[in-house]
Design an enzyme around this catalytic site. Structure first.
Site, short mmCIF file in Angstrom:
data_model
loop_
_atom_site.label_atom_id
_atom_site.label_comp_id
_atom_site.label_asym_id
_atom_site.label_seq_id
_atom_site.Cartn_x
_atom_site.Cartn_y
_atom_site.Cartn_z
CB CYS A 87 -0.94 0.00 1.20
SG CYS A 87 -2.00 -1.46 1.27
CG ASN B 233 -6.95 -1.35 1.31
OD1 ASN B 233 -6.19 -1.07 0.39
ND2 ASN B 233 -6.52 -1.66 2.52
CG HIS C 173 -3.33 3.02 2.05
ND1 HIS C 173 -3.90 2.56 0.89
CD2 HIS C 173 -3.38 1.99 2.94
CE1 HIS C 173 -4.27 1.30 1.06
NE2 HIS C 173 -3.97 0.94 2.30
#
EC number: 2.3.1.180
Length: 343
Positions: free
Chosen positions: A122, A299, A268
């Site tokens: 990520c 996500n 993020h």
């Protein structure tokens, strides 16, 4: 004394354009609940996610990247033949070699651009952005295409109550090019390998290939599960909230800025509670626009920051020239934060 001569690059680098691609299929929480014992209310309260996008067979890692990149290149005002390097951050391209970046570079019409993949979970977009900045300022490439792309639906265990609802698919891309003034700040990045077990693939590909059932997870019907991403939710949450706020503050300090100087915060998109906690810990002023793309996108790991950036600009919540703090963090554990001027 060395005889090597340095190549002269641009004095600084900046993001010139951004583009995103979200798969056509929208998946609401109700679909996730077919496999796990939970509720829409619980998923929303724990993660902030209402829907996510899942790719179909045609929406491959390469195909989504090409769509997002085409938009970023057009937004930057250049043509594909001006791209000197292509950097792709992904953990869901299942061909070990060649790098998917080479296919993307070719299909976009670059002139034999350097092309490679990186794996930084990520934080991958931040890692790619940092590499792109260096390539531009050292003169190795005038324009660099940075792509974050994931098909995490391929790595989701739909029977895992802790993660089944989290992940989505998509691609985000930016073009980095020369600038006459600083527009991408110093990067604060690093890794904490002692915490590598907190976010990981359930089993390595070698165990899956060998088919040793004693080492492989089984589904509710006794079938071997495909390798998936799993995590220790509470450990990751605590690390993200407390440690990543410190990293974000370091990135502001490195750029010579304070929270009052910011216009936009693009973390993020891991979890809405993490985002809200970071905003509180950083004491961001009310005028700062905060990306909360996770509600409808889920996500998307390396794709989450450029996708959120693209949406903020498209909706007018952020504008060209705004000063934005971006931070990515995830599996490794790894992290990267910097301050940028939005394209």
């Amino acid at each position: 004394m060395s005889k090597i001569k340095a190549r002269k690059g641009a004095p600084y680098a900046r993001i010139l354009g951004v583009g995103g691609y979200r798969p056509t299929r929208v998946v609401p929480n109700e679909v996730i609940l077919e496999k796990i014992d939970s509720s829409d209310e619980w998923i929303r309260s724990r993660s902030g996610i209402a829907t996510r996008h899942w790719a179909n067979d045609e929406e491959t890692v390469a195909a989504m990247s090409i769509e997002a990149s085409g938009k970023a290149i057009a937004d930057s005002g250049i043509t594909a033949d001006k791209i000197g390097a292509v950097i792709v951050s992904t953990v869901s391209h299942f061909k070990q070699t060649p790098a998917v970046a080479t296919e993307i570079a070719d299909k976009l019409g670059t002139e034999k651009a350097a092309a490679f993949d990186i794996s930084a979970g990520c934080a991958g977009f931040g890692y790619g952005l940092t590499l792109a900045k260096s390539l531009v300022t050292e003169g190795s490439a005038e324009h660099v295409l940075v792509i974050g792309v994931e098909r995490l639906s391929d790595l989701t265990d739909l029977e895992d109550r802790a993660t089944a609802f989290l992940f989505g698919d998509g691609a985000g891309a930016v073009v980095v090019g020369p600038s006459e003034e600083p527009a991408i700040g110093p990067t604060v990045w690093g890794s904490e390998g002692d915490k590598s077990e907190t976010i990981k693939q359930t089993v390595p590909w070698t165990d899956f290939r060998l088919g040793d059932v004693s080492k492989l997870p089984l589904d509710s019907e006794g079938n071997v599960k495909f390798p998936a991403i799993t995590q220790e939710g509470q450990a990751v949450f605590r690390w993200a909230v407390f440690e990543m706020a410190k990293v974000a503050k370091e990135a502001l300090d490195a750029a010579g800025l304070s929270p009052d100087d910011l216009d936009v915060f693009i973390p993020h998109q891991a979890n809405m509670r993490i985002i809200d906690s970071m905003v509180k810990t950083l004491k961001l002023p009310e005028h700062v626009t905060v990306a909360r793309d996770i509600e409808t996108t889920g996500n998307t790991s390396a794709a989450s920051i450029p996708l959120a950036m693209e949406r903020l600009l498209a909706t007018g919540e952020a504008k060209s020239g705004d000063t934005a703090l971006v931070i990515g963090f995830g599996a490794g554990l790894v992290y990267a934060a910097t301050v940028v001027t939005l394209p």
